[in-house]
Design an enzyme around this catalytic site. Structure first.
Site, PDB file in Angstrom:
ATOM      1  N   ASP A 199     -10.816  33.997 -10.682  1.00  0.00           N
ATOM      2  CA  ASP A 199     -11.939  33.110 -10.377  1.00  0.00           C
ATOM      3  C   ASP A 199     -12.585  33.504  -9.043  1.00  0.00           C
ATOM      4  O   ASP A 199     -11.887  33.775  -8.061  1.00  0.00           O
ATOM      5  CB  ASP A 199     -11.389  31.681 -10.293  1.00  0.00           C
ATOM      6  N   GLU A 239       3.708  45.977 -10.724  1.00  0.00           N
ATOM      7  CA  GLU A 239       5.166  45.811 -10.624  1.00  0.00           C
ATOM      8  C   GLU A 239       5.746  45.587 -12.014  1.00  0.00           C
ATOM      9  O   GLU A 239       6.926  45.818 -12.248  1.00  0.00           O
ATOM     10  CB  GLU A 239       5.511  44.566  -9.781  1.00  0.00           C
TER      11      GLU A 239
HETATM   12  C1  GLC Z   1     -15.793  29.646 -11.211  1.00  0.00           C
HETATM   13  C2  GLC Z   1     -15.517  28.922 -12.507  1.00  0.00           C
HETATM   14  C3  GLC Z   1     -16.220  27.596 -12.470  1.00  0.00           C
HETATM   15  C4  GLC Z   1     -15.687  26.810 -11.300  1.00  0.00           C
HETATM   16  C5  GLC Z   1     -15.823  27.590 -10.002  1.00  0.00           C
HETATM   17  C6  GLC Z   1     -15.007  26.979  -8.906  1.00  0.00           C
HETATM   18  O1  GLC Z   1     -17.138  29.985 -11.070  1.00  0.00           O
HETATM   19  O2  GLC Z   1     -15.903  29.695 -13.592  1.00  0.00           O
HETATM   20  O3  GLC Z   1     -16.049  26.880 -13.659  1.00  0.00           O
HETATM   21  O4  GLC Z   1     -16.354  25.589 -11.198  1.00  0.00           O
HETATM   22  O5  GLC Z   1     -15.359  28.903 -10.130  1.00  0.00           O
HETATM   23  O6  GLC Z   1     -13.640  27.177  -9.142  1.00  0.00           O
END
Ligand code: GLC
Length: 506
Positions: A199, A239
């Site tokens: 993310d 790993e």
């Molecule tokens: C990313 C995710 C989204 C989320 C954001 C904060 O963009 O895809 O859904 O709200 O990160 O974590």
């Protein structure tokens, strides 16, 4: 060295809240997903990526994590996760989890400890600053732009949150944070997951001096420190074995900057391309984007392509149904790894969510409505009360309705995935754009002499075929009836003679 599996794979994104609800509470769950994995296998995909399943207060529907090593009870248990992974592997599907390294929930015990006092042992695990005014001009994402800082009680200091105040940013300049997050990865890799989608990967490197963002230079992301940190994450994957994959959500709208995340050979294997995802419907724009990214990655680095996900309006809504079919052919025939967002294969449009039913902070509800598996109340998603209204077109777009209908989106996707699987040129071949009429985007994929031509008509009216198509066998089309031209909104795939037998002049 053999080609790594993720280069020839098609990845299917599952948004767990909206896929399938096994316990009738109206929210999708892991047992629901496990029960529906055959749909993904029958589609012909190779891997699933699950949006977050961890313990979460759900301020950002799971992207605010209170425990990285447990499953939220709403989704099930660790045993359910193990069962899901095992079933997926039985079906020949790999499993990628969402890894959210930039921020936790404010209810994560690390933050609870960190915020307690300026002397707390974990104080430095998050980003704190003292002072009267906001520490700098950084802004948080979502809705209207607000400062990325909130003043906290009882210490009166400010903490950084790139997203909601309930999502404090971890401090990646603190080595203990990096070590703890590596352990999180190991926890899941040991349980058998085949990789992670990271993310907002560009955000784990920020200017430690907290300098103001300036025109043309952001200090709150994509800082040089991000690269060694992603390389260290890659080493954790290694790993285990060479087969685990790191896919970055690198939310940068500049392909040059993006390419730096995948070309060094020791960072991310794949990165989502949001410049591409956000393009308007234009053959020239898509061709220019693809050509640029090809140039940036052809010496090393493998593209990943997608046109929607749980944060963006669906393709069929942005472009319309007919163009979404052309888009499907494009994403599934370019050189690179395609990602499909659940429901995309049904040609789903965004759902209809009335203002009073909106629950997401950024109003992303319409693309997140439950998958219509079958017509009727609950649409096969739930026997309870769904957390978002079910899809208004379920009677027409449900999976069972489309199954076996050659004109359906589902059968087009199945045919495309089957064709990819059977055609090494589409999986591994080089990419060469070919000269074509305006409104067409056409390219040849070639592998060991085997050549495939793809012609995409972005116009709603007929267009002449590229010269290369002359006499070539048609492998697939979005249209049942075909003429000597490309119909409006038609995409056609051809098998060309082998390069060594019938060279075609450009
Ligand atoms: C990313 C995710 C989204 C989320 C954001 C904060 O963009 O895809 O859904 O709200 O990160 O974590």
């Amino acid at each position: 060295m053999s080609v790594p599996w993720w280069r020839s794979a098609v990845v299917y994104q599952i948004y767990p809240r909206s896929f399938a609800d096994a316990d009738a509470d109206g929210v999708g769950d892991l047992r629901g997903i496990t029960g529906r994995l055959e749909h993904v296998r029958d589609l012909g995909a190779d891997a699933v990526w699950l949006s977050p399943i961890y313990r979460s207060p759900m301020a950002d529907f799971g992207y605010d994590i209170a425990d990285y090593t447990d499953v939220d009870p709403m989704f099930g248990s660790l045993a359910d996760a193990d069962a899901l992974i095992a079933r997926a592997h039985e079906l020949g599907l790999r499993v990628l989890l969402d890894f959210v390294p930039n921020h936790t929930s404010d209810l994560h015990p690390w933050f609870v400890e960190s915020r307690a006092s300026p002397d707390a042992a974990k104080r430095n695990w998050y980003v704190w600053r003292d002072g009267e005014g906001v520490p700098n001009n950084w802004l948080s994402t979502f809705g209207e732009q607000r400062p990325a800082w909130t003043r906290d009680h009882p210490t009166g200091e400010w903490y950084l949150h790139s997203f909601l105040p309930q999502q404090p940013d971890l401090n990646w300049d603190e080595p203990a944070v990096e070590a703890a997050m590596h352990d999180v990865l190991r926890f899941w890799l040991r349980r058998g997951v085949d990789g992670v989608r990271i993310d907002v990967a560009q955000k784990i490197g920020k200017d430690p001096a907290l300098g103001d963002n300036e025109p043309g230079r952001r200090h709150d992301e994509d800082w040089p420190s991000v690269h060694p940190r992603l390389a260290a994450i890659r080493r954790v994957l290694e790993e285990f074995d060479d087969d685990r994959v790191a896919v970055g959500e690198v939310y940068l709208l500049d392909q040059r900057a993006l390419a730096r995340y995948v070309t060094s050979g020791d960072e991310l294997h794949l990165a989502h391309n949001f410049y591409f995802l956000r393009l308007p419907w234009s053959a020239e724009r898509f061709r220019a984007a693809v050509d640029e990214f090809e140039l940036l990655t052809h010496a090393g680095g493998w593209p990943a392509w997608c046109l929607n996900n749980h944060d963006h309006p669906r393709t069929a809504t942005r472009y319309g149904h007919a163009r979404a079919r052309v888009a499907a052919v494009m994403v599934l025939t370019l050189r690179g790894t395609p990602f499909i967002f659940q429901g995309e294969e049904l040609g789903l449009t965004d759902g209809a969510v009335p203002a009073e039913a909106i629950v997401d902070v950024d109003r992303r509800d319409p693309e997140r409505v439950p998958i219509p598996w079958e017509p009727g109340p609950g649409t096969g998603f739930t026997t309870g009360r769904p957390w978002l209204p079910t899809h208004p077109d379920a009677d027409r777009l449900a999976a069972t309705v489309q199954d076996g209908n050659p004109a359906s989106a589902l059968e087009l996707y199945r045919a495309l995935l089957a064709l990819r699987r059977a055609t090494p040129a589409l999986q591994h071949g080089s990419y060469r754009p070919v000269h074509a009429a305006p409104d067409l985007f056409a390219y040849v994929r070639e592998h060991e002499g085997e050549r495939v031509l793809v012609a995409l008509n972005f116009a709603p009216f007929p267009r002449p075929l590229p010269a290369e198509a002359e006499g070539a066998r048609v492998l697939l089309s979005t249209h049942a009836e075909r003429t000597g031209e490309l119909a409006g909104d038609e995409a056609r795939v051809f098998e060309l003679g082998r390069a060594d037998q019938a060279p075609v002049a450009e």
